[in-house]
Design a protein around this motif. Sequence first.
Motif, PDB file in Angstrom:
ATOM      1  N   LEU A  74      -6.679   2.483  -0.410  1.00 28.86           N
ATOM      2  CA  LEU A  74      -7.384   3.760  -0.330  1.00 28.86           C
ATOM      3  C   LEU A  74      -8.401   3.682   0.801  1.00 28.86           C
ATOM      4  N   LEU A  83     -14.799   8.683  -2.547  1.00 30.18           N
ATOM      5  CA  LEU A  83     -13.836   8.270  -3.566  1.00 30.18           C
ATOM      6  C   LEU A  83     -14.413   8.658  -4.919  1.00 30.18           C
ATOM      7  N   VAL A  97      -9.682  -1.075  -1.210  1.00 29.50           N
ATOM      8  CA  VAL A  97     -10.511   0.115  -1.026  1.00 29.50           C
ATOM      9  C   VAL A  97     -11.335  -0.104   0.233  1.00 29.50           C
ATOM     10  N   PHE A 141     -15.539   3.972   2.495  1.00 29.84           N
ATOM     11  CA  PHE A 141     -15.964   5.266   1.951  1.00 29.84           C
ATOM     12  C   PHE A 141     -17.477   5.409   2.103  1.00 29.84           C
TER      13      PHE A 141
END
Length: 871
Positions: free
Chosen positions: A421, A438, A450, A453
């Motif tokens: 992500l 997120l 991940v 973000f």
Amino acid sequence: MFRQRKRVLAAWIGLALGTSLVFTAGTGKAATVTIKSGADIKNYMVYKDDVYYVKGTNNVLNVRLGDMGSYYFFTLAACPESGGSGHTVNVYSGGGKYIDIMAGTISNNKVVMTDGTVYNVYGGLQKGSSTVSNNSVTISGGTVNGQIYGGYSGYGGTGGAINNTVTISGGTISNMSIYGGNGQGLANNNTVTVTGGNFSGNSGILWGGYCSYSSGTATNSEATGNVIKVSGFSGTMTQVIGGTATTNKDTALASKNQVILGSGTYKGSVEGGSTSGSSGTASIADSNSVQINGGTHQERIYGGYATLSSEGTATASNNVVEVNAGELGGFQIYGGYASGGTNAARGNQVIINGGTMNSTASIITGGFANNGTAENNKVVLNGGTVAGSIYAGDAEYSGTERNNSIDIYAKSALDLSKATLYGTKWRYSDVSSINSTLNVYTKDITVKDVKYFSNLNYYLPTNVRNGDTIITVNSTMSTDLGSGKVSVYVPGGTSLGYGDKVNLLTNPRRIWWDGNVGEATLTEGVSIDYPIGIQLENGDTSLVATIGGTFDSDLDGAGGNENTTVQLKEQTKSLVETAAAGMAALNSSADFVTSKGLAAAQVAAGTSAGFNPFFAAGGSNMRYKTGSHVDSDGFGLALGLAKEIKGARHTLLTGPFAEYGGSTYNSYLDDGTHAKGNTHFFGGGWFLQNELKNGFFYDGSLRFGRLTSDYHGEGAMAANYDSRSNYYGLHVGAGNRWQVGKKDCVSLYGKYFYTHQAGDDVTLSTGEKYNFKAINSSRTRLGIRYTHKTSTDTEIYGGLAWDYEFSAKGRASYRGLSTPATSMKGSSGMAELGVKFVPSEKDPLTMDISLQGWTGKQRGLAANATLLWKF
């Protein structure tokens, strides 16, 4: 062969130009013709430039050709050029490999094919400025070797194609392209439906609507509202596009087109709406959608696709791809895609509810802008298996990414164990990435990684427990969270307590995070903000949230772990404003019943012996100060039966009554927090009034009933609830009337009111279970009224009163913690002015109309009216 096909094209051009034909029979009359052989063609049809026309108008052409062989290059048409509407062609057995079928040239024509072999099929075809509309092609059998058009306005004309349809439930479709509508200038609201059939060979493209720039007067190209629905077929289907618009002059627009696909094999791309333009034009794909309900997909999927060859603007906005099932091996899904010139992808979404996307080379992107602007795009992950890379927004190498998000809900089984992500994949490039987020609404999620973000928001589910893990990273590499801001939210009624820990993200290979420890807060529903510590623990392999502050964790209200530093948010006072609005409505009704209601009862009782009916109605617009304030638009109704009992020195008035009313309210806290709702009540009671001969009087009443309320909060108090509670009340009063001359009267009075509104237990939409305490209102009123008779049947009056509320405090609690209280305690002043029409034998109607103005603790206007007809 090539020359023969050119001849066919020339024949179509001649038809579209409106070549004049002379008919020897059937002109002006409907004709039904069945073609079984080449001889039938000569006998029943007129031949011109490779096109055979049925004689007459409003024709039905039944085609039962034998095998004409590969040497027959001609078209069978049910329409003479003098009447291109309302024709039908039924295609049965036989036919030829290169025979075209056309129903009409303008509108409401039909081709119905159940068998046979043909090349191209046209529901309607023409050249010029006319719109080809409401034509249809239905195929349940046979073989089509070429193209299928529901409606076609082509060959350089400017006419559009609207509301044409193609329906395929069987047969063999080979080497084809299918168009619901193909037009110049516009192709709108055309439909292609496929429920069966065999798609074979090197099949072409399935278009709901196709529109291109015309060399004529049209400069814009528009494909809007076209629909493709495919529920099943055999073989292989290639590219599927809901609506396509192209231009080289001004604007190409594809909007609100839909593609809905079920089982089958799709080897080409799928596009909800697509546009393309040349230098200096605008290419816009807006509000298109693709829904995948099954099938095997081998190419890219786009909700909206907008491109330019060079300068100009390309915009893909508000497009959606929704995947519910299917095998997606096409590697890439885009909610919106924009490329060329100055481009932007805004407000697009990809929603994954199911299906399988196993390749680690796969890419899902909410909105893609090629070195442009990607903003407000979203990827929502509800279920299914997804591998590869997931981007909320992608601005390629040098664009701008802003406010894009990935939301993980996991409403059904969700496998992200092979998915990475990304807030942005261009952290170390020239891309400007701003506010990527997120949002996680579940737990026990495993991902490959991940990355990058700006915000990581954890909305913990109701079943979260101490020690639970929200996201586990299974990468062979460490995880880089950058300096992302971490926020944690829990629903009301959570089981978490002081000192509990939740592993927000774990990676055994290590986590890199530049965020500041302890910056975050944990918000429970809309009620409590807890201090929460967030830091890397376990050798920097876990990002852990530790709850600080304490509360009554067992929800029994008895205490345990209390800490006065943990309190309900100030904004929770807004929740109690609903109870204040309900009490205001009940008090207003008490005032109304004991003033206008009693006055109406007094008039009604004098009409005859026994109990006599009375009715009164009123409305108000008021503001109640509660420490903040509530604005209320209310109404009240009172009806009952009144009986008068006369004695030597007094007159007693008594009887039952019913009350009904309510209000629409808006409440406001001092910080601007706003909520709104409605209250309704229904009840009844008994009243009495006794007036002595010397002018002294006293009165009283008892009342009881049921109150219902609802609450709809906004902003920080975005929660809803409904409440129901009982109420009861009483009043006592006394006063004296003095006659001042023949036409004037002065009254002094005092009243006491008590109203009890019971408490209630409610559950907010955010999960918290609140206990609302009972509210008790205790009020007094002192007043004076002056009445003047202007005639024997009319009087006017005016008055002043002082009202004082001793209590009416509203409170609620959650987890043993109390909200800030509302209070209506304080003084209010009232001025009234009214007119009363007293009945006579000639005029039996009584009307009492008054207006009240309030100031102080309650401010506003109230209008009241009573009506009585004496029989």
